[in-house]
Design an enzyme around this catalytic site. Structure first.
Site, mmCIF file in Angstrom:
data_model
loop_
_atom_site.group_PDB
_atom_site.id
_atom_site.type_symbol
_atom_site.label_atom_id
_atom_site.label_comp_id
_atom_site.label_asym_id
_atom_site.label_seq_id
_atom_site.Cartn_x
_atom_site.Cartn_y
_atom_site.Cartn_z
ATOM 1 N N SER A 129 0.768 -1.170 0.016
ATOM 2 C CA SER A 129 0.002 0.103 -0.171
ATOM 3 C C SER A 129 0.857 1.087 -0.052
ATOM 4 C CB SER A 129 -1.008 0.053 1.205
ATOM 5 O OG SER A 129 -0.151 -0.129 2.457
ATOM 6 N N ASP A 305 -2.795 7.205 10.204
ATOM 7 C CA ASP A 305 -2.829 5.702 10.766
ATOM 8 C C ASP A 305 -1.430 5.309 11.284
ATOM 9 O OD1 ASP A 305 -1.603 5.244 8.459
ATOM 10 O OD2 ASP A 305 -3.196 3.895 7.844
ATOM 11 N N HIS A 308 0.739 4.734 6.951
ATOM 12 C CA HIS A 308 0.820 5.477 5.391
ATOM 13 C C HIS A 308 1.146 6.772 5.749
ATOM 14 C CE1 HIS A 308 -2.190 1.981 5.043
ATOM 15 N NE2 HIS A 308 -1.426 1.862 3.971
#
Length: 832
Positions: A129, A305, A308
């Protein structure tokens, strides 16, 4: 020595005796303290001037340049790495969202540039990600309308409409067999290989296996197997392994708590060990992208978070990638990272041979016989009012021109090394109020410290105009190096300073022609040579068009206009006007005709461009094949010169009619008129500053600037000259810089700033304050030396004999035609 100087020289001894007597009298401590302060001030100034001469400064600067060349050469070849490596690995934040790679400049790519660079290329992002975040930041450079979100845990493909650019994201969250199989498929013969591969993974391995040591060992084994295929892909294109960025452990969710910064560092160390173990050629090695990790060390606390990356960090990584991929292809001027240098062209090689030949001839003369000559001081290139030496200077020998050219060749070598060779580093500008206003305060304190009594107290006397040019030039230099053009109020005030230079051009040349009536060819050639010599040399050595140094074409153009206006029939001089007041109307008629000439050009852009697009005139005024830059510069200050001429005319007429009181300590007008004019000047000055601060856009301000800049200039002149005490003193510090203001303005392009003024030259890496001090010291010494060289050559190259002068002009014209023909087919300079 003048009387005032004698009396000042005697002051220290008298002051010391007076101070000693007063110290014995407790009732006069304050008075004695004041005298001691004056004594310290005078002694300090004399000590500085005695030991720190310009000759000593130049010797020091030469030694410093040699040491810096040795240092940077060693740094480059023994551990400094190239600019590509520095771009990808290290840097710092200059301000919020402004990333500065170590020692090189990063271009901010726009959509059209990115599409041009990546045309017909396939780019593949492979990983988790975080790589997906980098993928979205990258495609937003290509197409700013793209959204930064989409499907998760699956592949994403983008092909941009109207473009042949293909960018894919492939979901491979772990460095395992699945990732290896994908890479192997690209290495097969005949397969569609991506031109650029960006990949990285670690967080999922840590998360799924709770950060076990066995998983780390397996990661090393997998990456070792993967590295073989990455090297094969690197033979075909560019391959980047993204080093893992840190996390904000405090805000990680429970199922991510095992992803610690300690674990990430272990995985990074493993990746670096495996990927750096290859012994293949450096061009085919996998490149490590660590700059985003460096940036995230300061920004990860902004993560939502904890895992990220915030947008600013993602943008840094994407722009670093774009610079690494595209700089060597598009060659942006302000993108010195990862950019190869073009070889010298024919004219640059010929100029090098010319300077080397001059040095050889000089050495031959030196061996045969050492003939000394006295170097006259540099004149004011605007007024050309040279100070006459106390004794006649010795005639210049045959060695003198070659000695001057030899010195010029050494200086041009330094210019080339600074801004054309990959020797010294470059960094981008970043504006803050402190970077502009703090140096401004420093120089004005120095200007006040070095004050002297004026030799004359006339309005705009020689010392005062030198002072004016000096402080204006220093402000402009600080403006350029701090990037203050981003702040509109500062931009508008500096626009007034540029207009004031042109105002002085009109004032100085009109005064000269009006008073002396010297319209001879010798005078014209002297002015044109001193204005243009340095720029013409730089055009050849630095491979830049004449219009690139925009101020010199402006001043040269306006000198020719002033000369033509004053020299055309009937030639009206002060002597003639004294006989009949009607001649004053003739001068006003000429100025009115000049005004009409300006208005015709200003309000007919098409006519203006047609005139200046005719070859060979276009060679002087085009930039990148367009006349637009010349049009913009000319139009912006189109009335400044005629304002200066009109002011000079009115002042000289009033002076001749003895309307003004210019004696020492006398106010210029009667007390009532003087107070009224000072009040109006202060109000006008403040009003202009308020207006400049309220401007919304540069375009809006620039429309008004030609009409109202004269208010600011006249306000300053009146405030500076109406009080008698103000005309009686001047700053010798500012006046010294004023004498070399033209050289300072031109030299800054390449040996103080860098990348053709887009960045800052870095001589001392890692210490911005020390770097500015060292580069400024060398820069000022070089500018002063060039002013002396120009003066020397002007005396030798331009003979007073008309026949000899015409022959030399013919030779120069022929040489210029040859140079223009050689340069006519050259390509425009990208990004200049």
């Amino acid at each position: 020595m003048e009387k005032g100087a004698v009396s000042r020289a005697a002051e220290p001894a008298d002051g010391a005796q007076g101070g000693a007597r007063l110290l014995d009298c407790t009732g006069a401590c304050c008075h004695g303290g004041a005298k001691m302060a004056v004594l310290a001030y005078s002694l300090g100034k004399r000590e500085i001037n005695h030991h720190f001469t310009i000759k000593n400064a130049k010797l020091i600067s030469l030694v410093v340049v040699i040491l810096l060349l040795v240092f940077h050469t060693a740094l480059r070849y023994y551990g400094g790495g190239d600019s590509c490596e520095r771009l990808l690995s290290t840097g710092r934040y200059l301000g919020e969202n402004v990333w500065q790679p170590y020692g090189c400049m990063m271009h901010k790519y726009k959509s059209i540039e990115a599409k041009t660079c990546l045309a017909e290329k396939r780019v593949a992002f492979v990983g988790d990600s975080r790589i997906r975040q980098l993928f979205y930041a990258f495609i937003k450079i290509i197409d700013p309308e793209q959204r930064g979100d989409g499907n998760k845990h699956e592949d994403i493909s983008f092909k941009f409409d109207g473009s042949s650019v293909n960018v894919d994201f492939l979901w491979y969250p772990e460095a395992n067999n699945s990732m290896k199989e994908r890479l192997i498929s690209w290495t097969h013969e005949g397969s569609a290989k991506p031109d650029v591969v960006i990949l990285g993974a670690a967080t999922w391995s840590i998360k799924l296996h709770s950060g076990s040591s066995e998983t780390l060992q397996q990661y090393k084994v997998n990456l070792t197997a993967i590295a073989v295929h990455l090297e094969k892909l690197a033979d075909h294109g560019e391959v980047y392994w993204v080093v893992q960025e840190p996390v904000n452990e405090q805000v990680l969710s429970e199922n991510r708590k095992m992803i610690t910064n300690k674990q990430l560092e272990l995985y990074n160390d493993a990746a670096v060990d495996v990927l750096n173990s290859s012994k293949r050629n450096s061009r085919s090695r996998v490149k490590l992208l660590a700059a985003s990790r460096q940036a995230s060390l300061e920004t990860i606390t902004q993560s939502d978070d904890g895992l990220h990356l915030p947008e600013s960090t993602r943008n840094v990584g994407a722009m670093v990638l774009m610079n690494s991929l595209c700089n060597k292809l598009l060659r942006p001027i302000d993108g010195s990272c990862c950019q190869t240098l073009p070889p010298p062209n024919l004219l640059q090689k010929l100029s090098a041979c010319f300077f080397v030949g001059s040095a050889v001839v000089f050495l031959i003369f030196h061996v045969l016989g050492n003939n000394h000559h006295r170097r006259p001081g540099p004149p004011d290139v605007e007024s050309l009012e040279e100070k006459k030496p106390a004794t006649a200077a010795a005639p210049l020998g045959p060695k003198a021109p070659f000695q001057a050219l030899c010195r010029m060749g050494i200086i041009m070598s330094y210019f080339y090394l600074c801004d054309r060779a990959d020797v010294f580093m470059k960094e981008q500008k970043f504006y803050t109020h402190s970077t502009f206003f703090i140096p401004l305060i420093y120089i004005f304190v120095l200007g006040v410290f070095y004050n002297e009594n004026s030799k004359e107290t006339k309005l705009l006397n020689r010392e005062q105009t030198d002072e004016w040019k000096g402080w204006m030039q220093l402000v402009i230099l600080i403006y350029h190096i701090s990037g203050a053009s981003a702040f509109i109020p500062v931009y508008m005030h500096v626009r007034v300073l540029v207009a004031a230079y042109l105002f002085q051009t009109g004032y100085g040349h009109f005064s000269f022609f009006w008073l002396k009536g010297d319209f001879g060819l010798y005078r014209v050639c002297q002015v044109l040579f001193r204005l243009n010599f340095l720029v013409l040399v730089l055009c050849v050595v630095m491979d830049r068009p004449y219009q690139f140094y925009y101020f010199v074409p402006l001043v040269t153009f306006w000198f020719v206009v002033i000369y033509s206006t004053m020299a055309m029939w009937p030639q009206i001089l002060q002597k003639k006007a004294n006989g009949s007041g009607l001649w004053h109307l003739g001068v006003l008629a000429k100025l009115l005709g000049l005004l009409l000439f300006i208005c015709i050009f200003a309000f007919s852009q098409g006519f203006f461009e047609r005139i200046f697009s005719i070859w060979p005139i276009s060679t002087l005024f085009e930039l990148n094949g367009s006349i637009h830059e010349w049009w913009f510069r000319w139009k912006l200050d189109r009335f400044a010169v005629i304002h200066g001429m009109l002011f000079a005319f009115i002042y000289l007429v009033l002076q001749k009619r003895q309307v003004l009181s210019e004696g020492k300590g006398e106010a210029l007008f009667s007390p009532k008129i003087s107070n009224l004019l000072i009040f109006l000047s202060v109000v006008s000055f403040i009003t202009y500053s308020i207006w400049a601060s309220s401007c919304k856009t540069k375009a809006e301000c620039n429309e008004m600037h030609p009409y109202i800049s004269v208010v600011q200039m006249l306000s300053f002149i009146l405030i500076r000259n109406i009080p008698g005490y103000a005309r009686s003193i001047y700053s010798s510090f500012f006046a010294w810089f004023g004498k070399i203001s033209l050289e300072l303005f031109i030299c800054q392009y390449h040996i103080w700033l860098a990348a053709d003024t887009k960045g800052i030259l870095v001589l001392i890496p890692g210490n911005p304050s020390l770097n500015i001090m060292v580069s400024t010291f060398i820069f000022v010494c070089v500018a002063h030396e060039i002013s002396l060289i120009t003066n020397d050559l002007a005396q030798m190259v331009i003979p007073k004999d008309s026949v000899a002068l015409l022959k030399r002009l013919g030779a120069v014209g022929l040489l210029s035609l040859v140079v223009l023909l050689l340069a006519r087919g050259s390509q425009p300079i990208p990004g200049a």
